[in-house]
Design a protein around this motif. Structure first.
Motif, PDB file in Angstrom:
ATOM      1  N   ALA A 175      87.612 106.961  67.233  1.00 42.37           N
ATOM      2  CA  ALA A 175      88.680 106.289  67.990  1.00 42.37           C
ATOM      3  C   ALA A 175      89.289 107.225  69.028  1.00 42.37           C
ATOM      4  N   GLY A 176      88.447 107.993  69.693  1.00 39.73           N
ATOM      5  CA  GLY A 176      88.937 108.928  70.697  1.00 39.73           C
ATOM      6  C   GLY A 176      88.921 108.306  72.087  1.00 39.73           C
ATOM      7  N   ASN A 177      88.214 108.963  72.990  1.00 40.08           N
ATOM      8  CA  ASN A 177      88.253 108.557  74.396  1.00 40.08           C
ATOM      9  C   ASN A 177      87.615 107.210  74.688  1.00 40.08           C
TER      10      ASN A 177
ATOM     11  N   GLU B 211      88.977 104.281  76.724  1.00 41.43           N
ATOM     12  CA  GLU B 211      89.379 104.503  78.122  1.00 41.43           C
ATOM     13  C   GLU B 211      88.252 104.307  79.138  1.00 41.43           C
TER      14      GLU B 211
ATOM     15  N   GLU C 266      86.728 117.800  72.265  1.00 39.34           N
ATOM     16  CA  GLU C 266      87.521 117.339  71.114  1.00 39.34           C
ATOM     17  C   GLU C 266      86.644 116.863  69.962  1.00 39.34           C
ATOM     18  N   LEU C 267      85.355 116.613  70.254  1.00 41.45           N
ATOM     19  CA  LEU C 267      84.452 116.212  69.163  1.00 41.45           C
ATOM     20  C   LEU C 267      84.002 117.411  68.344  1.00 41.45           C
TER      21      LEU C 267
ATOM     22  N   SER D  48      94.113 117.900  68.802  1.00 36.96           N
ATOM     23  CA  SER D  48      94.109 116.480  69.147  1.00 36.96           C
ATOM     24  C   SER D  48      95.391 115.868  68.601  1.00 36.96           C
TER      25      SER D  48
ATOM     26  N   SER E 231      95.285 112.804  66.257  1.00 35.49           N
ATOM     27  CA  SER E 231      94.672 113.048  64.950  1.00 35.49           C
ATOM     28  C   SER E 231      95.645 113.783  64.046  1.00 35.49           C
TER      29      SER E 231
ATOM     30  N   HIS F 145      95.298 117.811  73.407  1.00 32.53           N
ATOM     31  CA  HIS F 145      94.345 116.789  73.825  1.00 32.53           C
ATOM     32  C   HIS F 145      94.890 115.418  73.458  1.00 32.53           C
ATOM     33  N   ARG F 146      94.733 114.472  74.362  1.00 32.56           N
ATOM     34  CA  ARG F 146      95.309 113.147  74.105  1.00 32.56           C
ATOM     35  C   ARG F 146      94.266 112.116  73.697  1.00 32.56           C
ATOM     36  N   ASN F 147      93.099 112.515  73.226  1.00 31.79           N
ATOM     37  CA  ASN F 147      92.078 111.514  72.898  1.00 31.79           C
ATOM     38  C   ASN F 147      92.657 110.465  71.943  1.00 31.79           C
ATOM     39  N   GLY F 148      92.313 109.230  72.175  1.00 38.38           N
ATOM     40  CA  GLY F 148      92.931 108.104  71.477  1.00 38.38           C
ATOM     41  C   GLY F 148      94.075 107.496  72.285  1.00 38.38           C
ATOM     42  N   TRP F 149      94.455 108.174  73.352  1.00 40.18           N
ATOM     43  CA  TRP F 149      95.536 107.658  74.195  1.00 40.18           C
ATOM     44  C   TRP F 149      95.265 106.223  74.641  1.00 40.18           C
ATOM     45  N   GLY F 150      93.986 105.887  74.828  1.00 46.64           N
ATOM     46  CA  GLY F 150      93.628 104.534  75.274  1.00 46.64           C
ATOM     47  C   GLY F 150      94.191 103.457  74.368  1.00 46.64           C
ATOM     48  N   TYR F 151      94.131 103.645  73.057  1.00 44.91           N
ATOM     49  CA  TYR F 151      94.650 102.587  72.175  1.00 44.91           C
ATOM     50  C   TYR F 151      96.173 102.555  72.151  1.00 44.91           C
TER      51      TYR F 151
END
Lengths: 415, 415
Positions: A100-102, A105, B183-184, B246, B249, B269-275
């Protein structure tokens, strides 16, 4: 090295070639990027690339596209991606960046919901799961064979510790099983955590001495990790049997650190769930989300309630409640107690029982108890009467004829 | 007791009486519930109720309503609510339940974005803010007067520690300022955190000995709190100068506990920002969200990049970057370094500089470096050449005539 794979299922809307978009998502979330790069060798892809395991078009209308999506005719797909566990190790926190990362987007994505996550067995041993669950909650509360009847301190915020304790006194008098802090109540000026815990537990212990029944109170200890640990220890030392956390405030790393320390059932509040799960186009399904927290080790999970004051339809609420007891692993079910809450009163108990087909739930009414016209104890008794009717398959209107508190509740809160 | 108030600004869509819905929201998030209750006295409301501070209708088309919203003609409003700090105390975690808790779930709400949060000065002393920020990052990296040119290890996942170090060697050779883990990449089987940190820092220290310039590497230590602390200490002991987390997370409680331990800049890191933020109808604005993390104490914040591979338009990206340096309190700005990333290459540097009107940013190109046809070191040099052109206000096409690496970059990645 485990050679096992993590799987995640998504509903995707796109204007592009759906299969190609699925491949882009798999690439972005593993070894690929927007351009071919020299380091992504065949051997590296073999060991690390995400795979599209399943892909099919759904014959359903797509909701409006997310902003920034490529224009065109929208189609809806269901797809499953998988990743080698070895990419990230047995880490729930790193799992989030992977599943559920990038990917929400991408401009090729006009809509994306994560529907479910399937964790391989290796994960079961890496995290504790619920420390108490349904059986442990029943044992501590002394309630067997029926739902726990609970309430939320209302007004949510503003009462002093002494006023809170006075309310608890009336609730215990009425025969309540469970009480929780409202999630807005933490450690404020008018009602510090410590004052509240001491005042409330004095009342609960007094009633326990009298009746032999210790009411379970979920103290909201959401805060910093050291505060949460200190508050937990205070509750435990006072004889308390439950603590509450706002999951979206605390987050996963803080939760996991607290879980190692915790020796009481964890009542997990999902406030903020709306920004994660309400959109049709974007975000999380509750089914996927609750798995993370169950494996991490919550004991009670909020699922909203039937005919609630929120937006959610009943079938979605019941699906969430059922998900909470669906086994996660072959030898570790991680089943937790679903918590029905939000605009609940005596009227929804029979339908909740009929739809869930199980008495293993916690039923919380806040205003539905404290606003009872004959007082708080009568409010509790009305809920118990509603349960008795549900259990015996007697219509509420019929039961109300011989139970004054239930009758008043149905007149006040609707039937 | 502070007598100060927290403010939050929202964009609301509703079919109801907008002013009335605002009042319901204020009630739900403070002393009210779905029904009038005896305990909500005038005195209690006076000290604890949320207030509608501002309310106005916007003349803009509403996006499609969220599911479950009451049907009818949609209107769009902007509104500001305020709460007494004394309701919750100076707690960022409890703040989330107050400003962004259940209110997204109300059926009267057909759309709700939290646009901004305004914290009173009392909060400034309660949390640390950035430990390094722009000045500290410049000091540790030795880069003054220009953006830091950075990259992301690509492939994101799948390289061994030795392969990662070999890539770092070429990047240092090319004159890179900053490198981050993808981030992975966490602590997987093929590339454990410890092996990677040791192998990478050996290379970075060797180049530092040679050139006097120590490349800043942001090691992704996202994980459990004890792991994060241990990894931080390892990085520090190896001479490393940055760590990465992250945010979605780890969550806020875990972050705050780690921040107390941390002695290095935190690359967030803002991964997941999309949701959280992509939906027009629902969720967070970046402006509101980044304030929480800046006060908590991050040093670098991801803001996406111009002409990115994601959905976000350029004006939104630049607004996010500007927000990162907008002071939060009168005596504590909490300014952090914005990080441009996602499909970046030499081509976007001049526009980024022109739109931001400041050289205080970190510019990360992953594929935009490692896929350079003349190799990785050439990829780095192309970015530096692009910056020199931007600084001197020379068109990239002109600069490319006398800089081979830049010319090749523009041919490969577009211009």
């Amino acid at each position: 090295m485990t050679n096992q794979r993590i799987k995640a299922r998504y509903r995707l809307q796109t204007t592009g070639d759906g299969r190609r978009v699925a491949e882009v998502m798999a690439g972005e979330q593993s070894s690929g990027t927007f351009i071919a790069i020299p380091g992504e060798s065949a051997e590296l892809k073999e060991r690390s690339a995400a795979r599209v395991e399943h892909f099919s078009e759904l014959q359903q209308a797509a909701p409006a596209p997310l902003p920034g999506a490529v224009a065109g005719e929208l189609r809806t797909y269901e797809m499953e991606l998988s990743w080698p566990v070895d990419n990230l190790g047995l880490s729930l926190t790193n799992l989030l960046a992977t599943v559920a990362g990038n990917l929400f987007e991408l401009k090729q994505v006009a809509g994306l919901k994560i529907l479910d996550i399937d964790l391989p067995d290796a994960f079961a041993a890496a995290y504790p799961g619920p420390g108490f669950g349904v059986a442990g909650t029943r044992q501590l509360s002394g309630v067997e064979g029926r739902p726990l009847i609970g309430t939320i301190i209302k007004p949510s915020v503003g009462l002093s510790a002494a006023e809170t304790a006075a309310l608890v006194d009336q609730l215990c008098e009425g025969g309540i099983d469970f009480i929780k802090d409202d999630e807005l109540q933490g450690d404020g000026y008018y009602c510090s955590f410590e004052d509240r815990a001491r005042a409330v537990m004095e009342v609960i212990e007094r009633h326990a001495q009298r009746s032999g029944k210790k009411v379970m109170f979920a103290f909201n200890l959401t805060g910093e990790l050291d505060e949460m640990q200190r508050r937990h220890d205070l509750v435990e030392s006072l004889g308390g049997t439950c603590v509450m956390l706002s999951l979206n405030s605390v987050g996963l790393t803080g939760f996991n650190a607290f879980r190692k320390h915790c020796r009481l059932p964890i009542h997990a509040h999902r406030n903020g769930w709306g920004y994660l799960g309400r959109s049709e186009q974007n975000g999380w399904s509750y089914v996927a989300w609750q798995k993370i927290w169950r494996l991490a080790g919550v004991d009670h999970m909020h699922v909203n309630g039937l005919s609630n004051k929120f937006w959610e339809p009943d079938d979605s609420v019941i699906a969430s409640a059922r998900a909470c007891s669906t086994p996660m692993f072959s030898d570790k079910s991680c089943a937790v107690m679903p918590v029905f809450s939000s605009g609940q009163s005596a009227k929804q108990i029979p339908a909740t029982y009929q739809m869930l087909q199980s008495p293993d739930f916690l039923y919380c009414a806040g205003g539905g108890i404290v606003a009872h016209p004959a007082g708080i104890a009568a409010g509790v008794r009305a809920l118990r009467q509603s349960w008795d009717a549900a259990r015996d398959n007697i219509a509420l209107a019929t039961a109300a004829q011989s139970h004054a508190e239930l009758k008043q509740a149905l007149e006040t809160f609707g039937s």
